[in-house]
Each structure stands twice: as C-alpha cells, then as structure tokens.
Design a protein around this motif. Structure first.
Motif, PDB file in Angstrom:
ATOM      1  N   GLY A  85       0.737  -1.255   0.021  1.00 40.98           N
ATOM      2  CA  GLY A  85      -0.055   0.051  -0.007  1.00 40.98           C
ATOM      3  C   GLY A  85       0.785   1.282  -0.098  1.00 40.98           C
ATOM      4  N   ASP A  86       2.109   1.052   0.148  1.00 42.69           N
ATOM      5  CA  ASP A  86       2.924   2.444   0.182  1.00 42.69           C
ATOM      6  C   ASP A  86       2.909   3.039  -1.536  1.00 42.69           C
ATOM      7  OD1 ASP A  86       3.621   2.098   2.735  1.00 42.69           O
ATOM      8  OD2 ASP A  86       5.856   1.297   2.046  1.00 42.69           O
ATOM      9  N   VAL A  87       3.197   4.289  -1.440  1.00 39.76           N
ATOM     10  CA  VAL A  87       3.029   4.991  -2.744  1.00 39.76           C
ATOM     11  C   VAL A  87       4.569   5.176  -2.815  1.00 39.76           C
ATOM     12  CG1 VAL A  87       2.628   7.005  -3.867  1.00 39.76           C
ATOM     13  CG2 VAL A  87       1.025   6.146  -2.406  1.00 39.76           C
ATOM     14  N   LEU A  88       4.762   4.779  -4.126  1.00 43.38           N
ATOM     15  CA  LEU A  88       6.317   5.074  -4.415  1.00 43.38           C
ATOM     16  C   LEU A  88       6.479   6.144  -5.548  1.00 43.38           C
ATOM     17  CD1 LEU A  88       6.852   1.261  -5.079  1.00 43.38           C
ATOM     18  CD2 LEU A  88       7.579   2.508  -2.857  1.00 43.38           C
ATOM     19  N   LEU A  89       7.520   7.024  -5.559  1.00 41.56           N
ATOM     20  CA  LEU A  89       7.994   7.944  -6.347  1.00 41.56           C
ATOM     21  C   LEU A  89       9.169   7.737  -7.145  1.00 41.56           C
ATOM     22  CD1 LEU A  89       5.631   9.565  -4.900  1.00 41.56           C
ATOM     23  CD2 LEU A  89       6.714  11.716  -5.409  1.00 41.56           C
ATOM     24  N   ARG A 133      16.177   1.020  -8.124  1.00 35.82           N
ATOM     25  CA  ARG A 133      17.224   2.418  -8.311  1.00 35.82           C
ATOM     26  C   ARG A 133      16.627   3.570  -8.692  1.00 35.82           C
ATOM     27  NH1 ARG A 133      20.044  -2.030 -10.936  1.00 35.82           N
ATOM     28  NH2 ARG A 133      19.417  -1.170 -13.139  1.00 35.82           N
ATOM     29  N   ARG A 134      15.161   3.591  -9.279  1.00 38.17           N
ATOM     30  CA  ARG A 134      14.721   4.780  -9.498  1.00 38.17           C
ATOM     31  C   ARG A 134      13.669   5.467  -8.381  1.00 38.17           C
ATOM     32  NH1 ARG A 134      14.348   1.525 -14.475  1.00 38.17           N
ATOM     33  NH2 ARG A 134      15.532   2.650 -16.259  1.00 38.17           N
ATOM     34  N   ILE A 135      13.616   4.675  -7.357  1.00 38.24           N
ATOM     35  CA  ILE A 135      12.668   5.248  -6.103  1.00 38.24           C
ATOM     36  C   ILE A 135      13.275   6.233  -5.568  1.00 38.24           C
ATOM     37  CG2 ILE A 135      11.465   4.630  -3.904  1.00 38.24           C
ATOM     38  CD1 ILE A 135      11.688   1.638  -4.767  1.00 38.24           C
ATOM     39  N   ALA A 136      12.574   7.437  -5.782  1.00 35.19           N
ATOM     40  CA  ALA A 136      12.952   8.580  -5.157  1.00 35.19           C
ATOM     41  C   ALA A 136      12.517   8.814  -3.394  1.00 35.19           C
ATOM     42  CB  ALA A 136      12.698   9.998  -6.010  1.00 35.19           C
ATOM     43  N   ALA A 137      11.327   8.286  -3.409  1.00 33.53           N
ATOM     44  CA  ALA A 137      10.689   8.559  -2.185  1.00 33.53           C
ATOM     45  C   ALA A 137       9.604   7.559  -2.012  1.00 33.53           C
ATOM     46  CB  ALA A 137       9.964   9.955  -2.097  1.00 33.53           C
ATOM     47  N   ARG A 138       9.259   7.350  -0.839  1.00 29.87           N
ATOM     48  CA  ARG A 138       8.288   6.246  -0.160  1.00 29.87           C
ATOM     49  C   ARG A 138       7.190   7.186   0.693  1.00 29.87           C
ATOM     50  NH1 ARG A 138       7.862   0.856  -0.079  1.00 29.87           N
ATOM     51  NH2 ARG A 138       9.819   0.427  -0.943  1.00 29.87           N
ATOM     52  N   PHE A 139       5.983   6.614   0.485  1.00 31.31           N
ATOM     53  CA  PHE A 139       4.910   7.506   1.427  1.00 31.31           C
ATOM     54  C   PHE A 139       3.911   6.228   1.841  1.00 31.31           C
ATOM     55  CE2 PHE A 139       6.665  10.808  -1.102  1.00 31.31           C
ATOM     56  CZ  PHE A 139       6.977  11.877  -0.279  1.00 31.31           C
ATOM     57  N   ALA A 140       3.522   6.574   2.874  1.00 24.97           N
ATOM     58  CA  ALA A 140       2.258   5.708   3.323  1.00 24.97           C
ATOM     59  C   ALA A 140       1.009   6.791   3.221  1.00 24.97           C
ATOM     60  CB  ALA A 140       2.351   5.395   4.822  1.00 24.97           C
ATOM     61  N   LEU A 141      -0.113   6.094   2.642  1.00 27.99           N
ATOM     62  CA  LEU A 141      -1.390   6.765   2.675  1.00 27.99           C
ATOM     63  C   LEU A 141      -1.669   7.247   3.981  1.00 27.99           C
ATOM     64  CD1 LEU A 141      -3.157   4.444   0.075  1.00 27.99           C
ATOM     65  CD2 LEU A 141      -2.689   7.030  -0.555  1.00 27.99           C
ATOM     66  N   PRO A 142      -2.466   8.235   4.140  1.00 30.03           N
ATOM     67  CA  PRO A 142      -3.030   8.708   5.549  1.00 30.03           C
ATOM     68  C   PRO A 142      -4.181   7.873   6.044  1.00 30.03           C
ATOM     69  CG  PRO A 142      -3.707  10.264   3.737  1.00 30.03           C
ATOM     70  CD  PRO A 142      -2.985   9.295   3.329  1.00 30.03           C
ATOM     71  N   MET A 143      -4.233   6.578   6.333  1.00 24.81           N
ATOM     72  CA  MET A 143      -5.178   5.708   6.656  1.00 24.81           C
ATOM     73  C   MET A 143      -5.117   5.500   8.210  1.00 24.81           C
ATOM     74  SD  MET A 143      -5.113   2.837   3.744  1.00 24.81           S
ATOM     75  CE  MET A 143      -3.866   1.986   4.449  1.00 24.81           C
ATOM     76  N   GLU A 144      -6.498   5.437   8.824  1.00 27.90           N
ATOM     77  CA  GLU A 144      -6.654   5.128  10.247  1.00 27.90           C
ATOM     78  C   GLU A 144      -5.908   3.807  10.539  1.00 27.90           C
ATOM     79  OE1 GLU A 144     -10.603   6.130  11.249  1.00 27.90           O
ATOM     80  OE2 GLU A 144     -10.566   7.816  10.015  1.00 27.90           O
ATOM     81  N   ASN A 145      -6.203   2.798  10.153  1.00 25.67           N
ATOM     82  CA  ASN A 145      -5.898   1.577  10.705  1.00 25.67           C
ATOM     83  C   ASN A 145      -4.598   1.061   9.876  1.00 25.67           C
ATOM     84  OD1 ASN A 145      -8.136   1.417  12.061  1.00 25.67           O
ATOM     85  ND2 ASN A 145      -9.459   0.360  10.615  1.00 25.67           N
TER      86      ASN A 145
END
Length: 146
Positions: A85-89, A133-145
């Motif tokens: 579920g992580d968002v990858l840029l 090698r191309r991943i610039a950033a990793r984020f989590a969606l702002p989910m409650e659980n």
C-alpha cells in the motif's frame, strides 16, 4: 481501511488503459490518476484540485511538483521501510524530477507495485532492481488503521 484493502483497490484498476490526465477505472488513467482513484475510494474527495500537467512533469523547469504534492498529503517513510500500500515515487533518470508513481503491492522476494504505464495501462510489475534504483521517495497513505 487497511493496507491490504488499498492494494485490492489498486489491483481493481489493472487493465485500465493508459490515458494522460485520466482518472477513471476501466476508462483510462495515468499514474497520478490511478493514485487519485484509489484515494477517492479509500479516503473520499481528493485533497486539492490537480492542475493540468504535461507528460514531462515539470522536468524542463526542474520543479518537483509531484514530490511536493506527495509531501503535502502523504506520510513520508524511509526507503527501506516497505509495506503493501505504500506510494512509491520514481525518478526515471538520475538527476531528473520524480515524475512516475505506483503503489507497492507485495514486499520481500516477490516485491511488486501497481502503476499506470504509457503503452501498457495499469499493470502490476515486479519491483526489480532497475525499478528500485529509480525510487525517489516512499510514502504511506493517511489511513486510520495502519
């Protein structure tokens, strides 16, 4: 709402054709449109209007428009802290702006991510070494659980 649900929603978009600036499951989307659609299903209305953008994502100006938007609305993570579920840029070339994104589907040896890719539509791809090698950033969606 869970990470597994986020992945299931993203997978429900697989097969959607690629359409620059589109964001309709089954009709067409680009990588940002995929994330926008997943956001709407999981979290409700999009947090801000999306301005028109070119396929080069502000690359000629060197502006990190996609990264800045992610920092406004998603929770930053370290690159090594992988979860479904992580968002990858991604930076498609070294030194370029981040202009592609996807949602991590699987972690570990069979790691994969879901993304809309020109010429392919929405697909699930292996998160292979060239993609990593191309991943610039990793984020989590702002989910409650989480």
């Amino acid at each position: 709402m869970s990470r597994a649900h986020a992945v299931a929603v993203a997978r429900s978009w697989i097969g959607t054709p690629y359409l620059h600036q589109g964001s309709r499951r089954g009709a067409g989307c680009d990588c940002l449109g995929l994330l926008r659609g997943v956001w709407r299903e999981l979290l409700g209305p999009e947090p801000e209007p999306v301005p028109r953008y070119s396929m080069d994502w502000s690359e000629p100006q060197g502006e990190e428009a996609l990264l800045q938007a992610a920092l406004r609305h998603l929770r930053p993570k370290t690159l090594g802290d992988e979860s479904p579920g992580d968002v990858l840029l991604f930076r498609m070339r070294a030194g370029s702006v981040a202009k592609h994104l996807g949602l991590q589907a699987r972690t570990g040896v069979d790691a994969s991510f879901i993304h809309a890719y020109s010429g392919h539509g929405v697909i699930e791809s292996a998160l292979s070494a060239p993609w990593r090698r191309r991943i610039a950033a990793r984020f989590a969606l702002p989910m409650e659980n989480d």
